[in-house]
Design a protein around this motif. Structure first.
Motif, PDB file in Angstrom:
ATOM      1  N   GLY A 211       0.801  -1.216   0.000  1.00  0.00           N
ATOM      2  CA  GLY A 211       0.000   0.000   0.000  1.00  0.00           C
ATOM      3  C   GLY A 211       0.832   1.264   0.000  1.00  0.00           C
ATOM      4  O   GLY A 211       2.056   1.238  -0.131  1.00  0.00           O
ATOM      5  N   ARG A 222       8.250  -1.258  -2.636  1.00  0.00           N
ATOM      6  CA  ARG A 222       6.970  -1.810  -2.207  1.00  0.00           C
ATOM      7  C   ARG A 222       6.886  -3.263  -2.649  1.00  0.00           C
ATOM      8  O   ARG A 222       7.606  -3.702  -3.561  1.00  0.00           O
ATOM      9  CB  ARG A 222       5.776  -1.050  -2.829  1.00  0.00           C
ATOM     10  CG  ARG A 222       5.862   0.454  -2.779  1.00  0.00           C
ATOM     11  CD  ARG A 222       6.056   1.019  -1.376  1.00  0.00           C
ATOM     12  NE  ARG A 222       4.979   0.646  -0.480  1.00  0.00           N
ATOM     13  CZ  ARG A 222       5.172   0.144   0.747  1.00  0.00           C
ATOM     14  NH1 ARG A 222       6.389  -0.081   1.190  1.00  0.00           N
ATOM     15  NH2 ARG A 222       4.161  -0.149   1.506  1.00  0.00           N
ATOM     16  N   TRP A 227      -2.321  -3.679  -4.794  1.00  0.00           N
ATOM     17  CA  TRP A 227      -2.710  -3.393  -3.409  1.00  0.00           C
ATOM     18  C   TRP A 227      -4.187  -3.667  -3.175  1.00  0.00           C
ATOM     19  O   TRP A 227      -4.573  -4.259  -2.166  1.00  0.00           O
ATOM     20  CB  TRP A 227      -2.393  -1.928  -3.088  1.00  0.00           C
ATOM     21  CG  TRP A 227      -2.910  -1.499  -1.759  1.00  0.00           C
ATOM     22  CD1 TRP A 227      -2.356  -1.753  -0.545  1.00  0.00           C
ATOM     23  CD2 TRP A 227      -4.120  -0.777  -1.504  1.00  0.00           C
ATOM     24  NE1 TRP A 227      -3.134  -1.225   0.462  1.00  0.00           N
ATOM     25  CE2 TRP A 227      -4.228  -0.622  -0.108  1.00  0.00           C
ATOM     26  CE3 TRP A 227      -5.119  -0.243  -2.315  1.00  0.00           C
ATOM     27  CZ2 TRP A 227      -5.286   0.041   0.482  1.00  0.00           C
ATOM     28  CZ3 TRP A 227      -6.175   0.426  -1.727  1.00  0.00           C
ATOM     29  CH2 TRP A 227      -6.260   0.557  -0.338  1.00  0.00           C
TER      30      TRP A 227
END
Length: 336
Positions: A211, A222, A227
Motif C-alpha cells: 500500500g 513496495r 494493493w
C-alpha cells in the motif's frame, strides 16, 4: 519508610552469581503484583506496535538513517533531523521501556513463592523476542525499509504479544494440570479460528507492504502486488474470522459451556465488528493515517482476544502443594 535488608559479603557474592535468586531471597511479591507486572509487559508490547505504526504513518521510518546509532556521528537524534528524527528515535527509546516492563515481570515471577519456573521462562521468552525484534528493527533501517523485513518486524511483534498474553494468563492461574472446559470439537474449532486470525494478520502485513504507507517521506520499495486485490483478500479473511467467531459463540451457547469461554468469545465478536467497520471506512476514505493507526491498534487487541478465547477453554488449578493446609486440630488429652 521501607526497611532495606542488610547484605553481607556472602550476599554480594551470591548477587554476582545469580542476582534474581538474591532478590527472591529478600522479597516476596504479592500475587497481584505478579499479575500487574505481566499485564504491564503485555500493555507495553501493544504500545510498541502502535508507536512503530506511528513511525511508518508519519514517514519517519528513516528518521534515524542508521543503526544502532541514529546517525554516523551521533547516538541520538540531532536538531537537523527535525520531526522525523524525534519520532524514530522516540520509538527506539520505548524499546527500553518495554525491556523494563518485561524485566519487572521476570523479577516478580522469580521472586514469587513458591517459585513458578514456567512463568519465569515465559518472561525470559518475551525478553529474547524483544531483543530479536530490536535487531530486526535495525536491519529494517539498514536495508532502507525493505517491505519484507518490515512485515517480518510486525509479525515478530505479534509473536511477542502472544507470549505476553500467555504470560498474563498463566500469572492469573495455578500450575496444576490443565482441565478442558469444553469438548474436543469445540477446541478444534477454536484452533481453526486461531489459524485464520494469524493468516489474517499475515495478509495484513502484505496489504501494508504493497500500500501507500511506505514508512518514509521518499519513495521506497513496495511489495510488487496489486494493493486493492490483496486488500480484498484481507477483507475476505476478516469475514471468515467473524463467521468462525459467531459459529463458536453459537456452539458454546448450544452446549451450555462455562461462562468464561462464552464471555471471551462474545467480546471477540464485538471487537471484530468494530475492527471490520474501521477497516472498510479507512479503505473507502483512502487510508487516512489516523484510521490506519486505529486499525493497527485494533489488530493487536483482536489478536490478544483470540488467544484469550483459546486459553479460556481450559482451567489450571493451583497445585495441591501450593494450597494452604487445614488448620491444625487442637485436642485436649493427657500429656506424656
Amino acid at each position: 519508610m521501607v526497611d532495606v535488608p542488610k547484605l553481607n559479603r556472602a550476599d554480594a557474592r551470591a548477587a554476582l552469581r545469580n542476582p534474581l535468586a538474591l532478590i527472591a531471597d529478600h522479597w516476596t511479591p504479592d500475587p497481584r503484583t505478579v499479575r500487574r507486572a505481566a499485564l504491564a509487559a503485555l500493555v507495553m508490547s501493544v504500545v510498541i506496535v502502535v508507536t512503530g505504526g506511528a513511525v511508518r504513518l508519519t514517514g519517519s521510518g528513516l528518521g534515524c538513517p542508521t543503526w544502532p546509532t541514529c546517525t554516523d556521528d551521533s547516538l541520538t537524534t540531532t536538531r537537523a533531523m527535525g520531526f522525523h528524527g524525534v519520532v524514530e528515535f522516540g520509538n527506539r527509546m520505548l524499546t527500553y521501556v518495554l525491556c523494563a516492563a518485561v524485566g519487572w515481570a521476570i523479577v516478580a515471577a522469580r521472586a514469587q513463592k513458591p517459585w513458578r519456573r514456567t512463568l519465569t521462562r515465559l518472561g525470559w521468552a518475551q525478553f529474547w523476542v524483544v531483543m530479536g525484534n530490536a535487531v530486526l528493527g535495525g536491519v529494517v533501517v539498514l536495508v532502507g525499509l525493505n517491505p519484507y523485513t518490515v512485515a517480518a518486524h510486525f509479525l515478530l511483534s505479534s509473536a511477542l504479544i502472544a507470549v505476553a498474553t500467555l504470560t498474563w494468563q498463566r500469572a492469573r492461574e495455578g500450575d496444576g494440570a490443565p482441565r478442558p472446559l469444553v469438548g474436543a470439537a469445540v477446541r478444534q474449532l477454536v484452533w481453526v479460528l486461531v489459524a485464520a486470525s494469524a493468516l489474517l494478520i499475515a495478509v495484513g502485513t502484505v496489504v501494508t507492504g504493497a500500500g501507500p504507507h511506505a514508512g518514509d517521506s521518499s519513495e521506497v520499495e513496495r511489495i510488487p502486488i496489486d494493493w486493492e486485490t490483496v486488500a480484498k483478500l484481507h477483507a475476505v479473511l476478516a469475514w471468515i474470522v467473524v463467521t468462525l467467531t459467531f459459529a463458536l459463540w453459537f456452539v458454546l451457547k448450544a452446549v451450555d459451556a462455562p461462562k468464561e469461554p462464552a464471555a471471551r468469545t462474545r467480546e471477540l465478536f464485538v471487537i471484530l465488528l468494530c475492527q471490520g467497520a474501521l477497516g472498510y471506512v479507512q479503505y473507502f476514505t483512502h487510508l487516512p493515517e489516523a484510521l490506519v493507526a486505529a486499525h493497527m491498534t485494533g489488530a493487536a487487541v483482536m489478536w490478544i482476544w483470540v488467544l484469550r478465547v483459546l486459553l479460556s477453554l481450559r482451567e489450571r488449578p493451583a497445585l495441591a502443594a501450593d494450597l494452604p493446609g487445614p488448620a491444625a486440630e487442637v485436642t485436649v488429652g493427657s500429656r506424656a
